[in-house]
Design a protein around this motif. Sequence first.
Motif, PDB file in Angstrom:
ATOM      1  N   ARG A  97       0.820  -1.211   0.000  1.00  0.00           N
ATOM      2  CA  ARG A  97       0.000   0.000   0.000  1.00  0.00           C
ATOM      3  C   ARG A  97       0.856   1.263   0.000  1.00  0.00           C
ATOM      4  O   ARG A  97       0.350   2.367  -0.249  1.00  0.00           O
ATOM      5  N   TRP A  98       2.153   1.118   0.266  1.00  0.00           N
ATOM      6  CA  TRP A  98       3.064   2.257   0.281  1.00  0.00           C
ATOM      7  C   TRP A  98       3.830   2.417  -1.040  1.00  0.00           C
ATOM      8  O   TRP A  98       4.570   3.388  -1.209  1.00  0.00           O
ATOM      9  N   ALA A 110      -0.869   7.571   2.140  1.00  0.00           N
ATOM     10  CA  ALA A 110      -0.306   6.401   2.825  1.00  0.00           C
ATOM     11  C   ALA A 110      -0.302   6.602   4.337  1.00  0.00           C
ATOM     12  O   ALA A 110      -0.619   5.681   5.103  1.00  0.00           O
ATOM     13  N   GLN A 170      -2.333   8.405   6.107  1.00  0.00           N
ATOM     14  CA  GLN A 170      -3.687   8.340   6.652  1.00  0.00           C
ATOM     15  C   GLN A 170      -4.123   6.908   6.926  1.00  0.00           C
ATOM     16  O   GLN A 170      -4.930   6.661   7.827  1.00  0.00           O
ATOM     17  N   GLU A 171      -3.594   5.967   6.164  1.00  0.00           N
ATOM     18  CA  GLU A 171      -3.951   4.568   6.355  1.00  0.00           C
ATOM     19  C   GLU A 171      -3.046   3.880   7.384  1.00  0.00           C
ATOM     20  O   GLU A 171      -3.400   2.815   7.906  1.00  0.00           O
ATOM     21  N   GLU A 172      -1.907   4.476   7.707  1.00  0.00           N
ATOM     22  CA  GLU A 172      -0.950   3.839   8.606  1.00  0.00           C
ATOM     23  C   GLU A 172      -1.388   4.047  10.055  1.00  0.00           C
ATOM     24  O   GLU A 172      -0.840   4.865  10.800  1.00  0.00           O
ATOM     25  N   ARG A 173      -2.353   3.270  10.484  1.00  0.00           N
ATOM     26  CA  ARG A 173      -2.886   3.351  11.842  1.00  0.00           C
ATOM     27  C   ARG A 173      -3.418   1.977  12.225  1.00  0.00           C
ATOM     28  O   ARG A 173      -3.667   1.138  11.346  1.00  0.00           O
ATOM     29  N   LYS A 224      -6.246   1.530  14.146  1.00  0.00           N
ATOM     30  CA  LYS A 224      -7.711   1.610  14.248  1.00  0.00           C
ATOM     31  C   LYS A 224      -8.251   1.109  15.588  1.00  0.00           C
ATOM     32  O   LYS A 224      -9.437   0.758  15.699  1.00  0.00           O
TER      33      LYS A 224
END
Length: 357
Positions: A297-298, A336, A338-341, A343
Motif C-alpha cells: 500500500r506504500w 499512505a 492516513q492509512e498507517e494506523r 484503528k
Amino acid sequence: MAYSGTSGQTVINVQTLIDHGARRCGKLAEELTSEQLLSARESLFFLLANLGNIGINYWAINKTVIGLNAEQYIYTLPDGSIDVLNALYRTMTRPTGTYASSAGGTAANAFDNDISTFCQQTSANGNISADFGTSNPQYVGSIGVMPYISGGGSASWTFLFEYSSDGVTWSTLDNVGTVTVYDKQWIWTDIDPGQSVAYYRIRASGGTTLALRELYFGTTSNEIPMARLNRDDYTNLPNKNFTANNPYQFWFNRTVPNPKLYLWPTPSDPFVQATVWYSRQVMDVGALTNELEVPQRWYEAIVMMLSHRMSLELPAVPLGRVTYLENQAEKYLFIAEQEERDKSPMYFAPNISVYTG
C-alpha cells in the motif's frame, strides 16, 4: 472473466522502482549510468530512513527481551532502533525437574540459580535437557540461555530448542541459528506458540560445544509496565546506582550508533527481564534485486517520493516536472500516512479537580 487468483504476490524489486522513478522524470531507464543508479539507490535509502521521522511505521515494530544483570543499569537496544513504545518489567516461574547432559559436564549447574557455576560440555553438538515428569507437563513461554565463555569473551554458537512428550522423539521448538554469544549475557527467546510437554532441551549443531551458566525454561510470565523518565528526571536522581529487585523506571537515551536504556533502580536480580517493544528503521535497500521492506500500500508513495528525489539529481529535468513530482510525492505520502494506523479505540480520562488556590 479470468482473474489472477492471487493477491499481494507481485514482486517489485529495487531496480524496478528506480526504473519507474526514471521514467516519471522523463528519462528512459536504459539511460541511467552506473553513477546515477548508485545515486538513486542512495536516495531510496535516505527516503526510507526519513520515514522514521514522519511517524510510527506499524510494520517496523519489534520486540526484544533483555535479560537483566545484577548491578548493570545500561542496556543497548538493537541496530536501527528509533524509540521505545512500551517497556515492561518481567518475571517468570522456573519449574524444577531432573537434568541431563549428553556430552559431559554437570547439567544441574545450568539450573541451580547460581550464575557463578556452569555446565561445560566436553564434545561438540551435544544437548542439555530438562525432564519435568510425564505427569507434570509444562507450557514454556520463554527460554533464557546464559553462556559461559572462558576468559569472559565472545563466541559464535549454533543451537536450537527442542521439545518432546516422551523424551525419545524430539521436535523443533525454535531454531535460533548462529548467533554471537557473550559471557554472562542472557539470550532470551520467546516461544509462540509453545507446547505443553514434559521434556525440553537445547541442542548444539555446527560444531558448537555448549557451556552454560544457566538454562532457564520459563513459565507463567508476569509483566508490569515501566514508567518512562525524561532526561531531567533521570539526571536529577540523587543516587543512580541505587539497587533494588524491581527497576520500574527507565530513561531512553537516543544516542548513536545505538540508543540505550538506563534503568532505575539498578537491577539486583539476574533472573528477571525487560520486555521492550520498539519502533525501528525500515531495512536497508541492499542490492538492486532486493525487495523493499514496505507494505504494497506504500509503493505508490515510495515511487513518487523517489521520482522527486531523482529529478533533483538527474540532468535536464524541467523545473515544472520537478514541482509536479514534489506535489505528487506529498499527495501520495499523505494518503499512505492516513492509512498507517491500527484503528484501535482511544480513551480519554480527564482528571478534573477543585482548584484550591
